[in-house]
Scaffold this motif. Structure first.
Motif, short mmCIF file in Angstrom:
data_model
loop_
_atom_site.label_atom_id
_atom_site.label_comp_id
_atom_site.label_asym_id
_atom_site.label_seq_id
_atom_site.Cartn_x
_atom_site.Cartn_y
_atom_site.Cartn_z
N UNK A 30 29.80 61.05 90.48
CA UNK A 30 29.67 62.23 89.63
C UNK A 30 29.63 63.48 90.50
N UNK A 31 30.34 64.53 90.06
CA UNK A 31 30.41 65.78 90.83
C UNK A 31 30.02 66.95 89.95
N UNK B 269 32.15 70.05 85.69
CA UNK B 269 31.59 68.70 85.53
C UNK B 269 32.71 67.70 85.78
N UNK B 270 32.48 66.80 86.73
CA UNK B 270 33.58 65.91 87.07
C UNK B 270 33.15 64.53 87.52
N UNK B 271 34.16 63.71 87.72
CA UNK B 271 33.98 62.34 88.18
C UNK B 271 35.15 62.01 89.09
N UNK C 60 39.25 63.97 80.59
CA UNK C 60 38.77 62.74 79.95
C UNK C 60 38.96 62.71 78.45
N UNK C 61 39.38 63.82 77.84
CA UNK C 61 39.65 63.81 76.40
C UNK C 61 41.14 64.06 76.17
N UNK C 62 41.64 63.47 75.09
CA UNK C 62 43.04 63.65 74.75
C UNK C 62 43.33 65.13 74.52
N UNK C 63 44.48 65.57 74.97
CA UNK C 63 44.88 66.95 74.74
C UNK C 63 44.51 67.89 75.85
N UNK C 64 43.70 67.44 76.83
CA UNK C 64 43.35 68.27 77.96
C UNK C 64 44.45 68.33 78.98
N UNK C 65 44.24 69.12 80.03
CA UNK C 65 45.28 69.37 81.02
C UNK C 65 45.25 68.39 82.18
N UNK C 66 46.44 68.10 82.70
CA UNK C 66 46.62 67.39 83.96
C UNK C 66 47.10 68.41 84.98
N UNK C 67 46.43 68.46 86.12
CA UNK C 67 46.75 69.46 87.14
C UNK C 67 46.78 68.79 88.50
N UNK C 68 47.72 69.22 89.34
CA UNK C 68 47.78 68.70 90.71
C UNK C 68 48.06 69.83 91.69
N UNK C 69 47.43 69.76 92.85
CA UNK C 69 47.82 70.52 94.03
C UNK C 69 48.54 69.52 94.92
N UNK D 46 36.11 68.61 83.69
CA UNK D 46 36.11 69.49 82.53
C UNK D 46 35.34 70.76 82.84
N UNK D 47 35.54 71.74 81.98
CA UNK D 47 34.78 72.99 82.08
C UNK D 47 33.51 72.91 81.23
N UNK D 48 33.63 72.30 80.04
CA UNK D 48 32.50 72.18 79.13
C UNK D 48 31.86 70.80 79.26
N UNK D 49 30.58 70.75 79.52
CA UNK D 49 29.89 69.48 79.75
C UNK D 49 29.98 68.56 78.55
N UNK D 50 29.97 69.13 77.33
CA UNK D 50 30.01 68.30 76.12
C UNK D 50 31.28 67.46 76.05
N UNK D 51 32.33 67.87 76.75
CA UNK D 51 33.59 67.12 76.73
C UNK D 51 33.56 65.91 77.68
N UNK D 52 32.48 65.79 78.46
CA UNK D 52 32.40 64.68 79.42
C UNK D 52 30.94 64.27 79.61
N UNK D 53 30.23 64.14 78.49
CA UNK D 53 28.79 63.90 78.53
C UNK D 53 28.44 62.54 79.12
N UNK D 54 29.33 61.56 79.07
CA UNK D 54 29.00 60.19 79.49
C UNK D 54 29.47 59.89 80.91
N UNK D 55 29.75 60.92 81.69
CA UNK D 55 30.32 60.67 83.03
C UNK D 55 29.39 59.86 83.92
N UNK D 56 28.08 60.08 83.83
CA UNK D 56 27.16 59.31 84.68
C UNK D 56 27.16 57.84 84.28
N UNK D 57 27.17 57.56 82.98
CA UNK D 57 27.20 56.18 82.51
C UNK D 57 28.51 55.51 82.91
#
Length: 436
Positions: free
Chosen positions: A157-158, A174-176, A285-294, A132-143
């Motif tokens: 966690x990345x 912010x990623x996983x 990680x949230x509904x409605x977000x984008x799926x992207x592939x290279x 995600x771009x905004x941390x609030x959208x993936x706050x529980x990634x470490x857990x």
């Protein structure tokens, strides 16, 4: 700008498919498999192995392997993200572990078929990302990462710098990363490979619609076709979102319309802009977000819509969705021009309100598997195989797990559900706007 034709970019890149005839007249068979996607292909293949003496027919309403199976984003899911709070109870942890056993076996089955059949589908076993771009959208990634690792999975966690180094773009902060058997592939090439290696015993018919399913007194069903019928002693239905067309799982499963675009291959200059990154895939990680592939052939896939449109996406609607894809590409790859997209298409994902799949005997000699909630590549491949085994009288721990799972939850029908679904999905798209 290329014409929007609703042809899957994956299918367009997969090469020439085998062609099969349509079916008319009245027929009798030992086994009938309805649906030529991942579920139906797996079920028919396994039946041919288990019942070499039987007559086995496989029919598809359109073209084999070119429906939802050739239109998805190509994520082979072997481990889904757990909700850490669901793992705090013994029952919750046991339920997740049971589901993971199915997922893990599903991912392994895809890998086995790719390797044993020699299918060239750009199979990449190195996992994929939630970012995600905004941390609030993936706050529980470490857990979440801690929970996955405690279960024997692989997660890391990345931060922004690591994501940019791996993906070649600065959009995500912010990623996983999740391994544990998760993989990427070209879904149409995988489906085409399965079709190319179907056992010759299987009779395959395309453009052959099952319009009515009538139970037979002794088990099985009489299946009406537009120009004939099939009297089948055993029937396996693998229609996913379209099961209700045959009167199955009404008020339990429903279609979600998704659209995606695939670009032309990147130029040398564009490759330099992303540091010639290795192929990757990201989910939100949230509904409605984008799926992207290279992709392995250096194209970019963008999907950033999810809608309740049971009748499908019209040509006019598809053009508007293409503009949304262009916006999503610009946010991530600002060097891409408006002419970068080569293909834009739509497809249906089958969903249930509680995220559970269908795996059951729906009548004497009639079986159904489907509703994979976005994990159809692997789950459909495995559950189609398991359904053929179960319908043949076999059992196994995986079959018992599939049978024992909670059923897809009830959903209302009619205009209230339609309105509610549209409002809910529109809300999720607004909530995820920063991730488009």
């Amino acid at each position: 700008m290329a014409q929007v034709t609703d042809r899957s970019g994956w299918v367009a890149q997969a090469g020439t498919y085998r062609a099969f005839p349509s079916l008319s007249g009245d027929h009798k068979t030992d086994w009938l498999v309805i649906g030529g996607g991942f579920t139906g292909l797996a079920a028919a293949r396994r039946l041919a192995e288990l019942r070499p003496e039987a007559r086995i027919m496989l029919i598809d309403r359109q073209l084999l392997g070119q429906g939802a199976s050739g239109r998805n984003s190509g994520f082979s899911v072997a481990m889904e993200m757990p909700n850490p709070s669901d793992l705090k109870s013994v029952a919750g942890r046991a339920d997740y572990q049971a589901q993971w056993n199915v997922h893990r076996a599903a991912g392994a089955e895809v890998k086995r078929l790719v390797e044993s059949l020699g299918i060239e589908c750009d199979y990449d076993p190195n996992g994929y990302f939630f970012a995600v771009r905004e941390e609030s959208k993936f706050a529980r990634r470490a857990a979440i990462a801690q929970a996955i690792n405690s279960l024997g999975g692989e997660a890391r966690v990345l931060g922004a710098d690591e994501l940019q180094a791996r993906l070649g773009i600065s959009f995500y902060r912010h990623g996983l990363w999740i391994g544990a058997g998760n993989a990427l592939l070209q879904p149409a090439r995988f489906a085409k490979g399965l079709i190319d290696h179907l056992p010759p015993q299987i009779e395959v018919y395309e453009n052959t619609d099952a319009v009515k399913l009538s139970p037979r007194a002794g088990g099985g069903a009489l299946v009406a076709l537009p120009k004939g019928s099939i009297d089948a002693a055993h029937v396996i239905v693998g229609l996913n979102a379209f099961m209700p067309r045959l009167g199955l799982k009404r008020n339990q499963v429903f279609p979600i319309s998704l659209t995606a675009s695939l670009t032309r291959p990147l130029s040398e200059e564009e490759e330099a802009q992303i540091g010639r990154a290795l192929p990757w895939g990201t989910l939100c990680p949230i509904e409605g977000g984008a799926t992207v592939r290279l992709t392995a052939d250096r194209r970019i896939l963008m999907r950033n819509t999810a809608e309740y449109e049971p009748a499908g996406i019209s040509a006019a609607m598809l053009g508007k969705r293409r503009a949304w894809h262009e916006m999503g590409l610009k946010h991530r790859f600002p060097f891409l021009g408006s002419d970068a997209i080569e293909h834009t298409w739509s497809g249906h994902m089958c969903a249930s309100r509680n995220g559970r799949f269908v795996f059951e005997e729906v009548g004497a000699g009639m079986f159904a598997a489907g509703c994979y909630n976005g994990a159809g590549v692997a789950r459909g491949t495995l559950l189609g195989k398991l359904m053929a085994e179960y319908a043949s009288g076999a059992t196994s721990p995986l079959i018992e797990t599939a049978l024992a799972q909670e059923q897809p939850a009830w959903v209302p029908s009619g205009p209230f559900f339609t309105l509610g679904a549209k409002i809910r999905l529109a809300h999720e798209l607004r909530r995820a706007k920063s991730e488009h």
